[in-house]
Design a protein around this motif. Structure first.
Motif, short mmCIF file in Angstrom:
data_model
loop_
_atom_site.label_atom_id
_atom_site.label_comp_id
_atom_site.label_asym_id
_atom_site.label_seq_id
_atom_site.Cartn_x
_atom_site.Cartn_y
_atom_site.Cartn_z
N ASN A 76 0.88 -1.32 0.09
CA ASN A 76 0.15 0.01 -0.11
C ASN A 76 1.03 1.38 0.18
N LEU A 77 2.06 1.16 0.70
CA LEU A 77 2.97 2.41 0.69
C LEU A 77 3.66 2.56 -0.75
N VAL A 78 3.81 1.69 -1.22
CA VAL A 78 4.57 1.53 -2.70
C VAL A 78 3.53 2.08 -3.54
N GLU A 79 2.11 1.67 -3.28
CA GLU A 79 1.18 2.42 -4.11
C GLU A 79 1.05 3.90 -4.09
N MET A 80 1.36 4.35 -2.83
CA MET A 80 1.20 5.69 -2.68
C MET A 80 2.10 6.38 -3.39
N VAL A 81 3.44 5.90 -3.49
CA VAL A 81 4.55 6.45 -4.15
C VAL A 81 4.43 6.49 -5.54
N LEU A 82 3.79 5.32 -6.23
CA LEU A 82 3.51 5.36 -7.61
C LEU A 82 2.57 6.17 -8.08
N ALA A 83 1.44 6.50 -7.18
CA ALA A 83 0.49 7.01 -7.57
C ALA A 83 0.75 8.42 -7.70
N LEU A 84 1.99 8.93 -7.04
CA LEU A 84 2.36 10.29 -7.05
C LEU A 84 3.62 10.44 -8.58
N GLY A 85 3.73 9.19 -8.98
CA GLY A 85 4.72 9.31 -10.21
C GLY A 85 6.04 9.16 -9.56
N LEU A 86 6.52 8.88 -8.57
CA LEU A 86 7.81 9.00 -8.02
C LEU A 86 8.82 7.61 -8.19
N GLN A 87 8.37 6.73 -9.26
CA GLN A 87 9.03 5.53 -9.37
C GLN A 87 10.69 5.71 -9.75
N ASP A 88 10.88 6.96 -10.67
CA ASP A 88 12.14 7.17 -10.86
C ASP A 88 13.24 7.53 -9.71
N VAL A 161 6.85 8.07 8.51
CA VAL A 161 6.31 6.83 9.04
C VAL A 161 4.55 7.08 8.57
N LEU A 162 4.25 5.99 8.24
CA LEU A 162 2.76 6.10 7.93
C LEU A 162 2.14 6.41 8.95
N THR A 163 0.98 7.24 8.74
CA THR A 163 0.08 7.85 9.86
C THR A 163 -0.83 6.90 10.65
N GLU A 164 -1.40 6.08 9.85
CA GLU A 164 -2.05 5.21 10.71
C GLU A 164 -1.47 4.40 11.51
N SER A 165 0.03 3.86 11.50
CA SER A 165 0.69 3.24 12.26
C SER A 165 1.21 3.92 13.40
N ALA A 241 -7.88 1.13 12.73
CA ALA A 241 -7.47 0.57 11.49
C ALA A 241 -8.33 1.14 10.54
N MET A 242 -7.59 1.49 9.34
CA MET A 242 -8.30 2.07 8.44
C MET A 242 -9.53 1.45 7.79
N ASP A 317 -9.37 -6.21 -1.28
CA ASP A 317 -7.71 -6.35 -1.60
C ASP A 317 -6.87 -5.87 -0.44
N PHE A 318 -6.04 -6.39 -0.26
CA PHE A 318 -5.08 -6.02 1.13
C PHE A 318 -4.80 -4.56 0.83
N ALA A 319 -4.33 -4.20 -0.47
CA ALA A 319 -3.96 -2.61 -0.56
C ALA A 319 -5.09 -1.95 -0.33
N GLU A 320 -6.46 -2.22 -0.64
CA GLU A 320 -7.63 -1.47 -0.26
C GLU A 320 -7.95 -1.29 1.19
N ALA A 321 -7.70 -2.18 1.86
CA ALA A 321 -8.11 -2.16 3.26
C ALA A 321 -7.01 -1.87 4.07
N THR A 322 -5.73 -1.31 3.42
CA THR A 322 -4.70 -0.52 4.26
C THR A 322 -4.48 0.74 3.66
N PRO A 323 -3.88 1.74 4.34
CA PRO A 323 -3.97 3.08 3.79
C PRO A 323 -3.20 3.15 2.57
N GLY A 324 -3.87 3.77 1.59
CA GLY A 324 -3.44 4.16 0.32
C GLY A 324 -4.27 4.44 -0.66
#
Length: 346
Positions: A76-88, A161-165, A241-242, A317-324
């Motif tokens: 879910n954290l990886v998806e956050m970064v990719l959603a911002l276009g930061l893969q590079d 640090v992920l806020t929910e955690s 929990a989210m 999906d796990f990535a839907e149920a966790t912050p992302g």
């Protein structure tokens, strides 16, 4: 009481969140409710060298320069970064047992980024990756006595640090979809792409507002049992929990809202006594969602539950149920299931 068939939370999440910073799975212990801290304001930066700040578990942290070699842990954290276009900006990632669990466009974004999950992700591994920034969460990868923001800072490595955690380190008043938005905006500041983050958050807030407007004033809020895993003891979502925030936004009532923790242990006796009208099953790979559903259907003790009797199941999906970035879409999925007359299908 109920026959053993499914792995415990520690087993399922340890598999779903492959080791990155240190071997661990989301903790199950209860925590006392962290004072909610407002996110730092959005501060557009002229270039990567302009210092910015972000609120991390209630503490203001300085980020003098933009990360160039970030390591991220958790799908879910990886998806956050990719959603911002930061893969590079990624030097590596962990917590993805299978890259195909990502949306197709994100699979392509991550294809050339090193997968560090197979290594023992400790400080030595992070130094080997020449990481200058780590994005993780407590009970995701950060763990006292192992890899922590403090131990990274000693090596000159920044972190977020992920806020929910943050519930694992202190008290909070509540969890909300705004926690995910705050994380996205903070990452936008840290990586010096605030406009991208703001545009993404604005779109998600607008969609969330459409859903909550549609479910406002519902006559009944159906009781929802979030089922992650477990047989002897069910692993579920407490009020920090989210999924708790997602269920509420969808016009439902979290069956275990009275537990002051995030991902935590419930008990079958309360599930039976509280009679959920819907069961949201989390897909974290092993066992399959259908295996979990069949387990629930096969238990004589659960046969009279409204959700089981009427076969009312929703898959998250796990990535839907966790912050992302998929939280709001999952809220619509839940809201459509609970209130199909008010909320159209996704």
């Amino acid at each position: 009481m109920i026959s053993a068939f499914l792995p415990s939370k520690a087993g399922s999440l340890a598999a779903a969140l492959a080791l990155l910073l240190a071997a661990c799975a989301p903790a199950q212990e209860s925590a006392q409710p962290p004072a909610q801290q407002p996110a730092a304001p959005v501060v557009p930066a002229a270039d990567a060298s302009v210092p910015v700040q972000a609120s991390v578990c209630g503490q203001v942290v300085d980020y003098p320069t933009a990360p160039e070699r970030a390591v991220v842990h958790g799908i879910n954290l990886v998806e956050m970064v990719l959603a911002l276009g930061l893969q590079d900006r990624l030097a590596g990632y962990g917590g993805l047992r299978d890259i195909t669990r990502l949306p197709p466009v994100m699979q392509a974004q991550l294809a050339s980024v090193p997968d560090l999950s197979g290594a023992s992700m400790n400080l030595e591994t992070l130094l080997g990756a020449q990481a200058d920034f780590v994005f993780s969460g407590w009970s995701y990868g950060f763990r006292q006595g192992q890899v922590t923001p403090a131990s990274l800072a000693e090596l000159g490595i920044a972190s977020y640090v992920l806020t929910e955690s943050c519930i694992r380190q202190g008290s909070r008043e509540r969890v909300a979809l705004e926690d995910t938005f705050a994380d996205l905006l903070a990452l936008g500041r840290i990586f010096r792409v605030p406009e991208r983050a703001q545009a993404l958050v604005d779109a998600q807030r607008a969609e969330l507002a459409r859903i909550t407007t549609a479910t406002a004033g519902v006559a009944r809020r159906p009781r929802v049992f979030l089922y992650d895993s477990g047989t002897d003891i069910p692993i579920t979502a407490g009020r920090f929990a989210m999924p708790h925030a997602m269920i509420e936004a969808a016009g439902g009532e979290n069956l275990f809202a009275d537990i002051a923790s995030s991902w935590t242990r419930g008990n079958w006796e309360d599930v039976i006594a509280r009679d959920p009208e819907w069961i949201a099953i989390v897909d974290n790979d092993v066992p399959t969602p259908d295996a979990k559903r069949q387990f629930l259907l096969a238990q004589p003790e659960l046969a009279h539950l409204s959700a089981v009797r009427e076969r009312r199941f929703v898959l998250l999906d796990f990535a839907e149920a966790t912050p992302g970035p998929r939280n709001v879409a999952a809220v619509r999925k839940l809201a459509h299931a609970l209130h199909p007359d008010r909320v159209p299908a996704p």
